[in-house]
Design a protein around this motif. Structure first.
Motif, PDB file in Angstrom:
ATOM      1  N   ALA A 253       0.828  -1.198   0.194  1.00 27.59           N
ATOM      2  CA  ALA A 253       0.139   0.114  -0.012  1.00 27.59           C
ATOM      3  C   ALA A 253       0.866   1.428  -0.076  1.00 27.59           C
ATOM      4  O   ALA A 253       0.533   2.170  -0.691  1.00 27.59           O
ATOM      5  N   THR A 254       1.869   1.250   0.581  1.00 23.74           N
ATOM      6  CA  THR A 254       2.967   2.496   0.508  1.00 23.74           C
ATOM      7  C   THR A 254       3.599   2.691  -0.549  1.00 23.74           C
ATOM      8  O   THR A 254       3.309   3.838  -1.078  1.00 23.74           O
ATOM      9  N   VAL A 259       2.927   6.116  -5.601  1.00 20.86           N
ATOM     10  CA  VAL A 259       2.718   6.299  -7.014  1.00 20.86           C
ATOM     11  C   VAL A 259       1.627   7.422  -7.339  1.00 20.86           C
ATOM     12  O   VAL A 259       1.615   8.251  -8.214  1.00 20.86           O
ATOM     13  N   LEU A 260       0.369   7.230  -6.598  1.00 17.38           N
ATOM     14  CA  LEU A 260      -0.847   7.920  -6.625  1.00 17.38           C
ATOM     15  C   LEU A 260      -0.372   9.471  -6.269  1.00 17.38           C
ATOM     16  O   LEU A 260      -0.825  10.492  -6.760  1.00 17.38           O
ATOM     17  N   GLU A 261       0.587   9.814  -5.198  1.00 18.75           N
ATOM     18  CA  GLU A 261       0.764  10.924  -4.764  1.00 18.75           C
ATOM     19  C   GLU A 261       1.675  11.487  -6.048  1.00 18.75           C
ATOM     20  O   GLU A 261       1.480  12.926  -6.284  1.00 18.75           O
ATOM     21  N   VAL A 262       2.752  10.845  -6.651  1.00 17.25           N
ATOM     22  CA  VAL A 262       3.343  11.560  -7.655  1.00 17.25           C
ATOM     23  C   VAL A 262       2.401  11.713  -8.817  1.00 17.25           C
ATOM     24  O   VAL A 262       2.463  12.694  -9.612  1.00 17.25           O
ATOM     25  N   HIS A 316      10.210   0.855 -11.881  1.00 14.76           N
ATOM     26  CA  HIS A 316      11.355   0.167 -12.588  1.00 14.76           C
ATOM     27  C   HIS A 316      12.208  -0.777 -11.541  1.00 14.76           C
ATOM     28  O   HIS A 316      12.271  -0.035 -10.544  1.00 14.76           O
ATOM     29  N   VAL A 317      12.270  -1.853 -11.984  1.00 20.32           N
ATOM     30  CA  VAL A 317      13.176  -2.655 -11.159  1.00 20.32           C
ATOM     31  C   VAL A 317      14.747  -2.258 -11.352  1.00 20.32           C
ATOM     32  O   VAL A 317      15.258  -2.428 -12.508  1.00 20.32           O
ATOM     33  N   LYS A 318      15.177  -2.361 -10.223  1.00 20.80           N
ATOM     34  CA  LYS A 318      16.930  -1.882 -10.162  1.00 20.80           C
ATOM     35  C   LYS A 318      17.588  -3.192  -9.855  1.00 20.80           C
ATOM     36  O   LYS A 318      17.128  -4.012  -9.343  1.00 20.80           O
ATOM     37  N   GLY A 319      18.551  -3.544 -11.099  1.00 18.29           N
ATOM     38  CA  GLY A 319      19.104  -4.729 -11.006  1.00 18.29           C
ATOM     39  C   GLY A 319      19.973  -4.897  -9.726  1.00 18.29           C
ATOM     40  O   GLY A 319      19.945  -4.167  -8.891  1.00 18.29           O
ATOM     41  N   LEU A 370      10.816   4.163  -7.768  1.00 15.76           N
ATOM     42  CA  LEU A 370       9.827   4.780  -8.814  1.00 15.76           C
ATOM     43  C   LEU A 370      10.517   5.734  -9.609  1.00 15.76           C
ATOM     44  O   LEU A 370      11.530   6.126  -9.421  1.00 15.76           O
ATOM     45  N   ILE A 371       9.773   6.225 -10.698  1.00  7.28           N
ATOM     46  CA  ILE A 371      10.577   6.898 -11.625  1.00  7.28           C
ATOM     47  C   ILE A 371      10.660   8.229 -11.016  1.00  7.28           C
ATOM     48  O   ILE A 371       9.847   8.821 -10.286  1.00  7.28           O
ATOM     49  N   HIS A 372      11.283   9.108 -11.908  1.00 11.40           N
ATOM     50  CA  HIS A 372      11.549  10.568 -11.523  1.00 11.40           C
ATOM     51  C   HIS A 372      10.513  11.279 -11.894  1.00 11.40           C
ATOM     52  O   HIS A 372       9.781  11.016 -12.838  1.00 11.40           O
TER      53      HIS A 372
END
Length: 497
Positions: A253-254, A259-262, A316-319, A370-372
């Protein structure tokens, strides 16, 4: 000499000829000058007359203009006096209006204070009503579940009764065909009777929450009242609880809240300016909820799966780490495992056997970020282009819509219940009516035969009794004392001559 004289004579003649020509030219010039002089004189006299006429006209015009200017001067002088009076009146009016303005300023200050207090009171009432509405939503969900359970119980009860009647009907129909008609019975199609409980359509089986309900759930979990709601949910039986969102089981949920705030901060262009002005006095969560509703409407997001799909564009998934770092970590872990006890070795072996070690390593090697904020526009454009739907009319759902039994898809219910009635078609009904009519006639014949048989048995019994009485009378000793015994009378009746 002759030649000279000849030349002088020729010269004299030429000179005379030139003199005559010059005189003729002078005469012509005098005539032309006289004519031109006369023309110029006439023209000049005409111009003088015209100028004199114009002079008279200008004098008349000057006199008229002078009279007009005198009149206008008098008028302007009179107007100046009137304007002076008007200015004095306007000054007095301005002074009076200034007093009125000061009074209105004092009044508007009082009204602003009154409206500010009223706005604060209305805000508190709005918060209280909102809390009551949320409580009403929880109660509505509880009663909705109770109604659904009751509906399902009544459905199952009626369904069981119908299935029992169908079984009895099929057995009776089989007995009629095999015993009464003597033909082979074909079992009807009873596949519809395999259903148990209310019929669920594909959309209802898919389930899921709407986008607005998901946002409300996430925001409610972020509030301080989330713990109270969880305690209240614990008091509800497990079979009455609403199913949790499948999205929250996939992503925390966090993360969804971030995401919703962005999205709410960077997608303000999708919200109308009038709506922003109306949402200004509200709290942050309520303002975000209304903005997200407008953004979802613009992007065509209606269901929970749409929100999940949109959230995937914002992450995006960070490697994992570099191979050198992984080798160093492996060496350090090997040293630590050597120093640990046998219990740790056993736990490691268990993790290897159960296959959970790979999951732990993969979870450590991959992190979600999260994306920029500058990439939000690209993510929205990619989401719209890849998930664009054809334009069509959509019925906009209200913000606080609660599902009920009335929204259940009951299009297949009538067909399902009609399947029970279709077991007895018109042909079979005519057959049963004819069979009932024939059996009723057969029953009447059997009833009459039974009556006749009973009557015959009664007569036979009466005859036996009479025969016994007759035998007693004939064999009685009294007959010997009679002169004409009854046996003789009977013989005479039986053997007449």
């Amino acid at each position: 000499m002759e030649f000279r004289r000849q030349k002088e004579i020729e010269y004299m003649k030429a000179r005379e000829k030139r003199v005559e020509d010059y005189e003729q030219q002078l005469h012509n010039i005098r005539v032309q000058d006289a004519e031109e002089y006369n023309r110029i004189k006439i023209r000049m006299e005409t111009d003088v007359q015209i100028l004199e006429q114009q002079l008279q006209q200008m004098r008349a015009t000057y006199q008229l203009n002078q009279e007009k200017l005198d009149y206008n001067f008098q008028v302007l002088k009179k107007r100046d006096e009137e304007n002076q009076i008007t200015r004095n009146q306007q000054k007095r009016k301005i002074t009076r209006l200034q007093d009125v303005l000061n009074g209105l300023r004092i009044k508007i200050a009082k009204q602003e204070k009154q409206y500010r207090d009223e706005n604060q009171q209305l805000t508190e009432d709005y918060k209280r009503i909102t809390e009551q509405f949320r409580d009403l939503q929880r109660k509505s969900r509880h009663f909705m579940q109770a109604d659904s359970k009751k509906f399902e119980d009544v459905w199952c009860m009626n369904e069981a009764e119908c299935k029992e009647l169908v079984t009895t009907l099929v057995e009776a129909d089989r007995a009629i065909h095999e015993q009464q008609l003597g033909i082979q019975y074909q079992n009807p199609d009873l596949s519809f009777a395999d259903n148990v409980g209310p019929i669920k359509s594909a959309a209802s089986q898919k389930g899921g929450m709407s986008a607005q309900q998901l946002v409300q759930e996430i925001l409610s979990q972020a509030e301080s009242q989330g713990e109270k709601e969880e305690e209240e949910d614990d008091d509800i039986p497990s079979d009455r609880k609403l199913p949790k969102s499948t999205l929250l089981s996939k992503i925390s949920a966090t993360t969804i809240k971030s995401v919703l705030e962005v999205l709410c901060d960077e997608s303000g262009f999708l919200v109308e300016s009038k709506l922003n002005k109306l949402l200004a006095p509200l709290e942050k969560d309520e303002r975000s909820l209304m903005k997200l509703d407008a953004i979802f409407s613009a992007l065509g997001i209606d269901t929970e799966e749409d929100v999940h799909l949109l959230a995937s564009y914002f992450m995006h998934v960070k490697g994992g780490k570099k191979p050198e770092e992984e080798e160093e970590e492996k060496e350090t872990t090997m040293e630590e495992t050597q120093t640990e006890g046998d219990m740790d070795d056993i736990d490691a072996e268990i993790r290897k056997l159960t296959g959970k070690e790979g999951d732990v390593d993969s979870s450590k090697s991959e992190t979600i970020e999260l994306i920029h904020h500058n990439e939000v526009m690209k993510a929205l454009r990619a989401f719209v282009e890849e998930n664009r739907q054809p334009s069509k009319e959509r019925v906009k759902q209200s913000q606080f819509k609660i599902a009920s039994l009335e929204e259940r898809d009951s299009s297949e219910d009538s067909d399902y219940w009609a399947s029970y009635a279709k077991l007895v078609d018109e042909k079979k009904e005519r057959l049963w009516d004819a069979l009932v009519e024939g059996l009723e006639k057969y029953s009447e014949v059997l009833t009459s035969r039974s009556g006749l048989i009973n009557e015959t048995d009664a007569l036979r019994q009466q005859n036996a009794e009479l025969r016994m009485l007759l035998h007693q009378y004939v064999n009685s000793k009294v007959n010997a004392e009679l002169e004409i015994p009854p046996t003789r009378v009977l013989q005479l009746e039986m053997n007449p001559r």
